[in-house]
Scaffold this motif. Structure first.
Motif, PDB file in Angstrom:
ATOM      1  N   UNK A   1       0.957  -1.086  -0.011  1.00  0.00           N
ATOM      2  CA  UNK A   1      -0.092  -0.094  -0.105  1.00  0.00           C
ATOM      3  C   UNK A   1       0.974   1.295  -0.055  1.00  0.00           C
ATOM      4  N   UNK A   2       2.151   1.197   0.525  1.00  0.00           N
ATOM      5  CA  UNK A   2       2.917   2.431   0.498  1.00  0.00           C
ATOM      6  C   UNK A   2       3.758   2.491  -0.735  1.00  0.00           C
ATOM      7  N   UNK A   3       2.985   3.032  -1.769  1.00  0.00           N
ATOM      8  CA  UNK A   3       3.426   3.302  -3.099  1.00  0.00           C
ATOM      9  C   UNK A   3       2.639   4.500  -3.656  1.00  0.00           C
ATOM     10  N   UNK A   4       3.361   4.993  -4.714  1.00  0.00           N
ATOM     11  CA  UNK A   4       2.903   6.118  -5.334  1.00  0.00           C
ATOM     12  C   UNK A   4       1.706   5.866  -6.359  1.00  0.00           C
ATOM     13  N   UNK A   5       1.431   4.764  -6.572  1.00  0.00           N
ATOM     14  CA  UNK A   5       0.214   4.416  -7.195  1.00  0.00           C
ATOM     15  C   UNK A   5      -1.024   4.402  -6.301  1.00  0.00           C
ATOM     16  N   UNK A   6      -0.770   4.467  -4.991  1.00  0.00           N
ATOM     17  CA  UNK A   6      -1.953   4.400  -4.050  1.00  0.00           C
ATOM     18  C   UNK A   6      -2.428   5.989  -3.984  1.00  0.00           C
ATOM     19  N   UNK A   7      -3.320   6.240  -4.784  1.00  0.00           N
ATOM     20  CA  UNK A   7      -3.671   7.655  -4.790  1.00  0.00           C
ATOM     21  C   UNK A   7      -4.447   8.144  -3.644  1.00  0.00           C
ATOM     22  N   UNK A   8      -5.298   7.380  -2.937  1.00  0.00           N
ATOM     23  CA  UNK A   8      -5.776   7.868  -1.714  1.00  0.00           C
ATOM     24  C   UNK A   8      -4.833   7.902  -0.494  1.00  0.00           C
ATOM     25  N   UNK A   9      -3.868   7.332  -0.510  1.00  0.00           N
ATOM     26  CA  UNK A   9      -2.997   7.373   0.639  1.00  0.00           C
ATOM     27  C   UNK A   9      -1.955   8.825   0.077  1.00  0.00           C
ATOM     28  N   UNK A  10      -1.581   8.835  -1.191  1.00  0.00           N
ATOM     29  CA  UNK A  10      -0.928   9.915  -1.641  1.00  0.00           C
ATOM     30  C   UNK A  10      -1.633  11.272  -1.113  1.00  0.00           C
TER      31      UNK A  10
END
Length: 465
Positions: free
Chosen positions: A35-44
């Motif tokens: 989940x700690x990824x730049x692809x995770x737009x909600x977390x970013x």
């Protein structure tokens, strides 16, 4: 209730609000979470809303079930976890994925290495890879998490003294310096003040930061009623003062040693599971005041301990959480009430704290900053109960004649309200200063401004001259 009177002087306190002071603390094993990824737009999106944060990785996991390997080794059988807290192997590919997220949101990272399983060479290998991957985004490494508790919690059966810690600290710091000489060492990362001086006195390279942990409501079994996790304790002057006294002691110790002072792991309560402060609007009010008071006292960075687990069944004190049923996260992250308490103050421009005098207002705390462009920011944390307290009349005296005055405000219907905290009516971070509404009744050119203030709010006022 007496009206609130706030007089902002032109005198500086001597401390600053650092841009990027905000931190979110996670378990070291979370480095292995996809989940700690730049692809995770909600977390970013959430991380951008707390403005250039520091992601700190440590927690209880690091000395128990976190296994670093740069060569693909299997996790040793002695590393035990459970469904909610699995043992995890983490390698360079995980650090590279996390770095992509850091770059996407302009964040920094602070790491903790495993001291529970004594292995300086493995720790140095991790820091070497981390330094190469993160570069300047890696701002510190801590050796072990809360080693003051090793003897009591079974990490080191038979006990663990400060003398033993210092000897092992030296071995780790020497190995890390040989592998990555530019990386700062922070420590001791404990919840015991007695461990500060042993760390300060240790002869180690790159010792730059005194770090400590603090959970003000720590009496989970009720032995200390004033430290039990209740709403009454959370919204009390004693809570504010006790936290301030502990932070002052840490800052004094750090300054005397020429070290920055960081609070990389904190939260309302150290108690697992839900309590009456969990997920409440009161937690947002506390978070904002705790952050600002720490900064004004001289704390350079602060991190609120959090989790990547689901909102349903996950740690209720986490500032963020994932959607999906328990232990089946869908990766769609959202912020809890305390997240918005963090977001409204994280958006402040870095500035110098100003002295002020206050009177009246009930349970309210005030802060003021001189910004780099000469403008003034005033933050009013009104912790009076919005269900019981009427609006407070505020008289604010400024150090100049303002040409403009704008505001943004965090609000909620009651102390106990869950998932109802908003900033300017929305579950989002504050708008840019230029887009904010004018202070009610703004008096152009007047050094005295008067306006009503609703209870249970955090109000950020910006004045230009």
């Amino acid at each position: 209730m007496e009206p609130l009177k706030v007089q902002v002087t032109g005198n500086e306190v001597g401390t600053v609000l650092n841009q990027g002071m905000t931190g979110i603390s996670l378990e070291a094993t979370d480095l292995g979470d996809a989940a700690l990824s730049s692809a995770n737009t909600s977390l970013a999106k959430l991380l951008r809303e707390v403005d250039e944060p520091v992601l700190r990785f440590g927690g209880n996991a690091v000395d128990r079930r976190f296994f670093w390997t740069s060569s693909g080794e299997a996790i040793p059988s002695t590393y035990k976890g459970d469904n909610a807290h699995p043992a995890r192997a983490v390698g360079p590919q995980d650090l590279a994925r996390v770095n992509g997220l850091l770059e996407a949101v302009n964040a920094k990272v602070s790491l903790t290495v495993d001291l529970g399983h004594f292995d300086p060479a493995r720790a140095a290998d991790m820091v070497k890879h981390a330094s190469g991957i993160f570069g300047d985004r890696l701002i510190s490494v801590t050796i072990g998490n809360e080693p003051n508790g090793f003897g009591a919690n079974g990490v080191r059966p038979g006990g663990y003294s400060t003398d033993e810690y210092v000897e092992e600290l030296k071995a780790y710091a020497t190995a890390i310096y040989a592998a990555a000489p530019g990386v700062a060492i922070s420590g001791p990362g404990t919840y015991s003040q007695e461990w500060w001086q042993p760390f300060i006195g240790a002869d180690i390279p790159q010792k730059k930061i005194l770090s400590f942990h603090n959970y003000p409501l720590h009496s989970c079994n009720g032995d200390d009623p004033k430290s039990s996790p209740t709403l009454g304790n959370l919204m009390s002057p004693l809570m504010h003062q006790r936290a301030a006294d502990y932070q002052k002691a840490a800052v004094r110790a750090g300054q005397a040693a020429g070290l920055e002072t960081w609070l990389p792991e904190t939260g309302i309560a150290a108690c697992p599971g839900s309590n009456e402060t969990s997920r409440t609007h009161a937690s947002a009010l506390w978070t904002a005041d705790y952050f600002l008071n720490a900064a004004q006292l001289g704390i350079a960075r602060i991190g609120f301990h959090s989790s990547l687990l689901t909102c349903a069944g996950g740690p209720p004190m986490s500032v963020l959480c994932s959607g999906g049923p328990y232990l089946k996260p869908d990766g769609q992250f959202s912020g809890r009430a305390n997240f918005f308490g963090l977001a409204i103050v994280a958006g402040l421009e870095g500035g110098k704290f100003l002295e002020l005098q206050t009177s009246g207002g009930g349970l309210a705390y005030s802060y003021a900053l001189r910004n780099t462009d000469g403008s003034t920011t005033v933050i009013l944390v009104n912790q009076n109960d919005p269900q019981k307290a009427a609006q407070t009349e505020v008289t604010l005296s400024l150090p100049g004649q303002p040409l403009t005055g704008t505001m943004t405000q965090l609000a909620g219907p009651s102390y106990k309200a869950e998932d109802q905290t908003v900033i300017d009516g929305a579950k989002s971070d504050p708008k840019p200063v230029a887009e904010r509404p004018t202070v009610p009744g703004f008096a152009y050119g007047s050094t005295t401004q008067t306006f009503p203030l609703t209870a249970g709010t955090v109000t950020v006022l910006n004045f230009t001259y």
